[in-house]
Design a protein around this motif. Structure first.
Motif, short mmCIF file in Angstrom:
data_model
loop_
_atom_site.label_atom_id
_atom_site.label_comp_id
_atom_site.label_asym_id
_atom_site.label_seq_id
_atom_site.Cartn_x
_atom_site.Cartn_y
_atom_site.Cartn_z
N UNK A 35 0.85 -1.18 0.00
CA UNK A 35 0.00 0.00 0.00
C UNK A 35 0.89 1.24 0.00
N UNK A 36 0.66 2.12 -0.95
CA UNK A 36 1.54 3.28 -1.13
C UNK A 36 0.94 4.53 -0.50
N UNK A 37 1.73 5.20 0.31
CA UNK A 37 1.32 6.47 0.89
C UNK A 37 1.30 7.58 -0.14
N UNK A 38 0.47 8.59 0.09
CA UNK A 38 0.38 9.73 -0.82
C UNK A 38 0.32 11.05 -0.07
N UNK A 41 -1.91 11.82 5.96
CA UNK A 41 -3.03 11.03 6.48
C UNK A 41 -3.04 9.63 5.89
N UNK A 42 -2.77 9.50 4.60
CA UNK A 42 -2.79 8.17 3.98
C UNK A 42 -1.62 7.32 4.47
N UNK A 43 -0.50 7.95 4.78
CA UNK A 43 0.61 7.20 5.36
C UNK A 43 0.24 6.65 6.74
N UNK A 44 -0.46 7.46 7.53
CA UNK A 44 -0.91 6.98 8.84
C UNK A 44 -1.85 5.78 8.69
N UNK A 59 4.56 1.45 1.60
CA UNK A 59 5.53 2.41 1.08
C UNK A 59 5.19 3.75 1.72
N UNK A 60 6.18 4.42 2.24
CA UNK A 60 5.98 5.67 2.96
C UNK A 60 6.50 6.83 2.12
N UNK A 61 5.64 7.77 1.80
CA UNK A 61 6.07 8.91 1.00
C UNK A 61 4.92 9.85 0.70
N UNK A 85 9.46 -1.96 10.45
CA UNK A 85 9.82 -3.26 9.87
C UNK A 85 9.10 -3.53 8.56
N UNK A 86 7.83 -3.16 8.48
CA UNK A 86 7.06 -3.47 7.27
C UNK A 86 6.99 -2.30 6.28
N UNK A 87 7.80 -1.27 6.50
CA UNK A 87 7.93 -0.20 5.50
C UNK A 87 9.00 -0.63 4.51
N UNK A 88 8.61 -0.91 3.27
CA UNK A 88 9.51 -1.58 2.33
C UNK A 88 9.98 -0.69 1.19
#
Length: 262
Positions: A35-38, A41-44, A59-61, A85-88
């Motif tokens: 799941x990709x952050x945008x 709020x979506x990263x949270x 994915x954090x960004x 750990x699960x941020x890839x």
């Protein structure tokens, strides 16, 4: 089994049935999901999904359309989350010149910062690039090192541009657009790109493949993408599944292979 390397299950389009839909994915052959952050709020929300579903990674960004909300404090928060750990991967980051806002220089500033973040954290990047091929290529060349890697998400440029990205070792995200009647340029690029550099993705809830075009997309529709990609590459659907799964594991090294999860 399939690996959906780009989703947005945090989106409000899934608010009514997110839990049963996600829970059903493994039984339908969807082994892994990123799941990709945008936005912040979506990263949270992505982090919460990572915690709740064993097969889902994040994915954090910050997407180029969301960079106005970034500042140094929020950038540091992103950096901290990239250590989970699960941020890839670092993503979804990049440039989008389809709209006039945010201004190009602001997009380029935070794209550059997030590229540097990926290098610092030793993570691959997930890159969004729309109507910005030259600047994307120029900025990647400026920051590129032999250890830098990532995927050009929802690839939409020519095979000539694909050659440049290939020279830097990037992968290419192929999704529902390849099934569209007007996807000639993408099909030419997909035929040219080596199969060991292609990843499957949905970008759900967006860009559902034919015959679901215009409806809410989900990982359940990936088999249609597999069928079309197999036809374009002249190989079997099973080969597409096996090779793209291996490609995803090779790029997203923090994602454990099936049967090795803790």
């Amino acid at each position: 089994m399939l690996f959906d390397t780009h989703t947005h299950y945090d989106d409000e389009a899934f608010d009514e049935d997110r839990e049963p839909l996600l829970t059903s994915l493994p039984a339908h052959g969807i082994a892994k999901v990123i799941n990709a952050g945008a936005t912040l709020a979506s990263n949270e929300k992505t982090i919460r999904l990572m915690q709740e579903y064993p097969f889902l990674y994040g994915a954090i960004g910050i997407h180029p359309e969301g960079v106005k909300e970034l500042n140094e404090e929020k950038y540091q928060w992103l950096k901290e989350q990239c250590g989970l750990e699960k941020a890839v991967a670092v993503g979804e980051i990049g440039l989008d010149y389809y709209w006039d806002e945010p201004e190009k220089e602001l997009q380029k500033y935070w794209f550059n910062r997030q590229l540097k973040l990926a290098k610092e954290m030793n993570l691959p990047v997930i890159i969004h690039s729309r109507e910005a091929a030259k600047d994307t290529i120029d900025m990647l060349r400026q920051e590129w090192t032999e250890t830098m890697t990532g995927v050009i998400h929802c690839y939409s440029y020519t095979k000539e541009s694909a050659q440049i990205f290939l020279e830097m070792g990037f992968y290419f995200g192929i999704g529902g657009v390849i099934t569209f009647k007007n996807a000639r340029k993408l099909k030419e690029a997909a035929a040219y790109i080596p199969i060991d550099k292609i990843l499957l993705e949905t970008d759900c809830p967006y860009l559902a493949p034919v015959p679901y075009r215009g409806k809410r997309n989900s990982s359940l529709y990936l088999p249609g993408v597999v069928q079309e990609l197999a036809a374009v590459k002249g190989i079997t659907p099973r080969e597409v599944e096996e090779v793209t799964m291996e490609n995803a594991y090779r790029l997203f090294t923090k994602v454990p292979r099936l049967g090795t999860e803790r």
